[in-house]
Design a protein around this motif. Structure first.
Motif, PDB file in Angstrom:
ATOM      1  N   GLN A  12     -17.287  71.515  39.392  1.00  0.00           N
ATOM      2  CA  GLN A  12     -16.170  71.062  40.236  1.00  0.00           C
ATOM      3  C   GLN A  12     -15.242  70.151  39.446  1.00  0.00           C
ATOM      4  OE1 GLN A  12     -17.383  69.149  43.930  1.00  0.00           O
ATOM      5  NE2 GLN A  12     -15.558  67.863  43.929  1.00  0.00           N
ATOM      6  N   LEU A  13     -15.819  69.214  38.669  1.00  0.00           N
ATOM      7  CA  LEU A  13     -15.009  68.315  37.852  1.00  0.00           C
ATOM      8  C   LEU A  13     -14.215  69.090  36.800  1.00  0.00           C
ATOM      9  CD1 LEU A  13     -17.587  65.427  37.309  1.00  0.00           C
ATOM     10  CD2 LEU A  13     -15.350  65.177  38.412  1.00  0.00           C
ATOM     11  N   GLN A  14     -14.871  70.030  36.151  1.00  0.00           N
ATOM     12  CA  GLN A  14     -14.194  70.816  35.120  1.00  0.00           C
ATOM     13  C   GLN A  14     -13.036  71.610  35.694  1.00  0.00           C
ATOM     14  OE1 GLN A  14     -17.811  72.876  33.613  1.00  0.00           O
ATOM     15  NE2 GLN A  14     -17.135  72.179  31.602  1.00  0.00           N
ATOM     16  N   GLN A  15     -13.285  72.307  36.766  1.00  0.00           N
ATOM     17  CA  GLN A  15     -12.256  73.191  37.327  1.00  0.00           C
ATOM     18  C   GLN A  15     -11.102  72.404  37.925  1.00  0.00           C
ATOM     19  OE1 GLN A  15     -14.620  75.671  39.881  1.00  0.00           O
ATOM     20  NE2 GLN A  15     -15.371  76.933  38.190  1.00  0.00           N
TER      21      GLN A  15
ATOM     22  N   ASP B 151     -10.991  58.963  39.278  1.00  0.00           N
ATOM     23  CA  ASP B 151     -12.404  58.624  39.131  1.00  0.00           C
ATOM     24  C   ASP B 151     -13.274  59.402  40.112  1.00  0.00           C
ATOM     25  OD1 ASP B 151     -14.587  56.987  38.075  1.00  0.00           O
ATOM     26  OD2 ASP B 151     -14.622  56.085  40.071  1.00  0.00           O
ATOM     27  N   ALA B 152     -14.434  59.818  39.640  1.00  0.00           N
ATOM     28  CA  ALA B 152     -15.367  60.598  40.457  1.00  0.00           C
ATOM     29  C   ALA B 152     -16.166  59.688  41.372  1.00  0.00           C
ATOM     30  CB  ALA B 152     -16.291  61.411  39.557  1.00  0.00           C
ATOM     31  N   SER B 153     -15.501  59.148  42.357  1.00  0.00           N
ATOM     32  CA  SER B 153     -16.171  58.344  43.376  1.00  0.00           C
ATOM     33  C   SER B 153     -16.776  59.288  44.418  1.00  0.00           C
ATOM     34  CB  SER B 153     -15.181  57.408  44.058  1.00  0.00           C
ATOM     35  OG  SER B 153     -14.206  58.158  44.764  1.00  0.00           O
ATOM     36  N   GLU B 154     -17.578  58.735  45.291  1.00  0.00           N
ATOM     37  CA  GLU B 154     -18.177  59.572  46.344  1.00  0.00           C
ATOM     38  C   GLU B 154     -17.096  60.229  47.187  1.00  0.00           C
ATOM     39  OE1 GLU B 154     -21.153  59.010  50.217  1.00  0.00           O
ATOM     40  OE2 GLU B 154     -21.143  57.522  48.600  1.00  0.00           O
ATOM     41  N   THR B 155     -16.037  59.467  47.491  1.00  0.00           N
ATOM     42  CA  THR B 155     -14.951  60.010  48.318  1.00  0.00           C
ATOM     43  C   THR B 155     -14.176  61.103  47.592  1.00  0.00           C
ATOM     44  OG1 THR B 155     -14.705  57.892  49.458  1.00  0.00           O
ATOM     45  CG2 THR B 155     -12.849  59.420  49.567  1.00  0.00           C
TER      46      THR B 155
ATOM     47  N   LEU C  89     -15.108  62.982  45.142  1.00  0.00           N
ATOM     48  CA  LEU C  89     -15.926  64.179  44.953  1.00  0.00           C
ATOM     49  C   LEU C  89     -15.977  65.001  46.232  1.00  0.00           C
ATOM     50  CD1 LEU C  89     -18.893  62.777  42.822  1.00  0.00           C
ATOM     51  CD2 LEU C  89     -17.277  64.553  42.119  1.00  0.00           C
ATOM     52  N   GLN C  90     -16.040  64.322  47.363  1.00  0.00           N
ATOM     53  CA  GLN C  90     -16.098  65.033  48.641  1.00  0.00           C
ATOM     54  C   GLN C  90     -14.794  65.758  48.946  1.00  0.00           C
ATOM     55  OE1 GLN C  90     -17.268  62.140  51.585  1.00  0.00           O
ATOM     56  NE2 GLN C  90     -19.460  62.297  51.091  1.00  0.00           N
ATOM     57  N   ASP C  91     -13.659  65.129  48.615  1.00  0.00           N
ATOM     58  CA  ASP C  91     -12.379  65.792  48.914  1.00  0.00           C
ATOM     59  C   ASP C  91     -11.829  66.577  47.718  1.00  0.00           C
ATOM     60  OD1 ASP C  91     -11.270  63.862  47.233  1.00  0.00           O
ATOM     61  OD2 ASP C  91     -10.504  62.639  48.875  1.00  0.00           O
TER      62      ASP C  91
END
Length: 492
Positions: free
Chosen positions: A454-457, A411-415, A417-419
């Motif tokens: 970033q999500l795609q790659q 899941d794309a949580s804040e954490t 996404l950052q890592d």
């Protein structure tokens, strides 16, 4: 290591769901890992047609009510895998769905049709039909092949190891007790510890109770089916098997699902050259009569239209999706009421919602390649392959936190996404509100090009190879085929 894989479908010859993809890819991965693998399949028309250089191995004669049954061996043209085919025209030479008649109901003789498959599998595994090749392991897939494990258990001389894989516990192969005599098994098998299930008998239960090891198609699903919520009435049986039940995650066949080499999509693309995906999106929008707009996020859904898949949640959330600026495209067939509801939604929202009823494999590739996001809102999901294909194609999955979806999407949580570990969006409750919130989060991310890329790659970098699954299956087979060492004697 000689392995006989038994099932009712194989891609690309016969496919109604993910089972066919597994039997189309897993044998090849096992062969690549050094195993000697053969398939055993029912003689559906497309399977016999797809068999190269068929030879009759054995004339079985009359069996299970069919006047002529024979065992044919050949090579599946598409994969090069050797396959045995149960040629019984009376049971298998039927057009359309392999399990349902034209009326949409199960064939009334499915008990005999798939008992025959299991019976032949057991005899091949025991060396009785092709003495030139006897497997070390019989691996049966889903309820259609579950009886193979029971027939082997009734043969005290059989030494072959047995593995049974549950692809979807909800489909159990349940039949009326009055037909038990058609199976040709001793009466003791019609018992709650074996096949009996609330006054009926179950092919799924036959596999669960008689195989030496039981696997599911994801680790999370293996844990879930031991619970009352997801056990479909068989959770007690699953719990009774304890550590004999485990999960091995399905994989993706890179030869079939690869956006850089996919001939079914408009323009090839890759993680380092994503421009072609925009072309695929525009082509899909045009094909489906949607407004051609690169800035509007396009959500697609490629699925059997069944209650399991949570499609009522999608229908309920359509107003929120459109209000957020999204488009929706659906491909699938199944429940008549769901087909009607999606068709009506498309008519009510021209240019924003589109539906393509039926299943078309090449068009499924176009749907996945052309989408920005893929909806998989399942109420339960043994593994799920659509989200794996979506990840491979840079299409961000939006999934419910359940089953194999837990094992394959971060899941794309804040954490995360950052890592840089996130690959999609997840939601918990099976509710319109939870799905709508996940869609809203997805649309927000789509509006941030750097986050979306970033999500795609990250998704395209995931490695869900069949080689990894094959290695785990081989390790399991080896455990069953290696005699346990006797404890060392104490020195005097």
């Amino acid at each position: 290591m000689k392995v006989l894989q038994v099932g009712a479908e194989v891609f690309p010859l016969v496919k109604t769901g993910g089972l066919a993809d597994v039997l189309g890819a897993l044998p090849q991965a096992l062969v690549a890992a050094g195993a000697d693998v053969r398939l055993l399949l029912p003689g559906f028309p497309a399977i016999l047609t797809g068999l190269q250089k068929p030879v009759v191995v054995c004339e079985i004669g009359a069996a299970f009510g069919a006047a002529r049954v024979r065992l044919v061996r050949g090579t599946i043209v598409a994969s090069g895998i050797t396959a045995y085919v149960v040629d019984a025209p009376y049971y298998y030479q039927r057009t359309g769905n392999p399990y349902l008649g034209a009326d949409g109901l199960e064939w009334p003789d499915n008990a005999q049709r798939f008992a025959l498959l299991g019976w032949v599998a057991a005899h091949v595994a025991a060396g009785g039909l092709d003495p030139a090749w006897t497997p070390d392991v019989l691996h049966a897939h889903d309820w259609h092949a579950g009886m193979a494990c029971a027939y082997l258990a009734s043969n005290q001389a059989a030494t072959v190891a047995t593995v049974y894989t549950v692809h979807n516990l909800a489909y159990q192969g349940l039949f009326d007790a009055k037909d038990f005599h058609l199976l040709g098994l001793p009466a003791r098998f019609m018992d709650p510890t074996r096949l009996e299930y609330h006054g009926k008998f179950s092919f799924m239960k036959a596999g669960l109770t008689h195989a030496q090891r039981v696997t599911t198609v994801s680790p999370s699903y293996a844990a879930e089916i031991a619970t009352n919520e997801f056990g479909c009435g068989l959770d007690g049986v699953v719990r009774s098997r304890g550590a004999d039940v485990s999960g091995i995650l399905n994989g993706v066949d890179d030869a079939v699902w690869n956006p850089a080499a996919d001939k079914d999509i408009t323009t090839p693309y890759s993680a380092t050259a994503l421009a072609g995906k925009a072309t695929c999106k525009a082509a899909l929008q045009k094909e489906l009569g949607l407004q051609v707009d690169a800035k509007r996020p396009l959500f697609t859904l490629v699925s059997r239209l069944t209650q399991q898949k949570g499609l009522d949640l999608v229908l309920a959330a359509i107003p929120e999706m459109l209000a957020a600026g999204a488009q929706l495209a659906v491909q699938g067939s199944g429940d008549a009421l769901l087909e009607k509801a999606f068709t009506e939604a498309a008519a009510a929202h021209p240019g924003q919602v589109a539906v393509r009823l039926g299943y078309d494999e090449p068009f499924a590739h176009q749907m996945i390649a052309g989408a920005d996001a893929m909806l998989v809102p399942s109420r339960f999901e043994p593994c799920g392959l659509t989200q794996l294909y979506a990840l491979r194609y840079g299409t961000v999955p939006v999934v419910r936190r359940v089953g194999g979806l837990i094992d394959t999407v971060v899941d794309a949580s804040e954490t995360s996404l950052q890592d840089n570990t996130s690959t999609g969006f997840m939601f918990g409750p099976a509710s319109k509100e939870a799905l709508a919130l996940a869609v809203h989060r997805t649309v927000q991310a789509f509006g941030q090009p750097a986050v979306w890329a970033q999500l795609q790659q990250r998704g395209m970098a995931q490695n869900f190879s069949w080689a990894a699954a094959a290695a785990q299956y081989l390790a399991l087979y080896q455990t069953l085929c290696t005699p346990a060492k006797a404890p060392a004697k104490a020195k005097k």
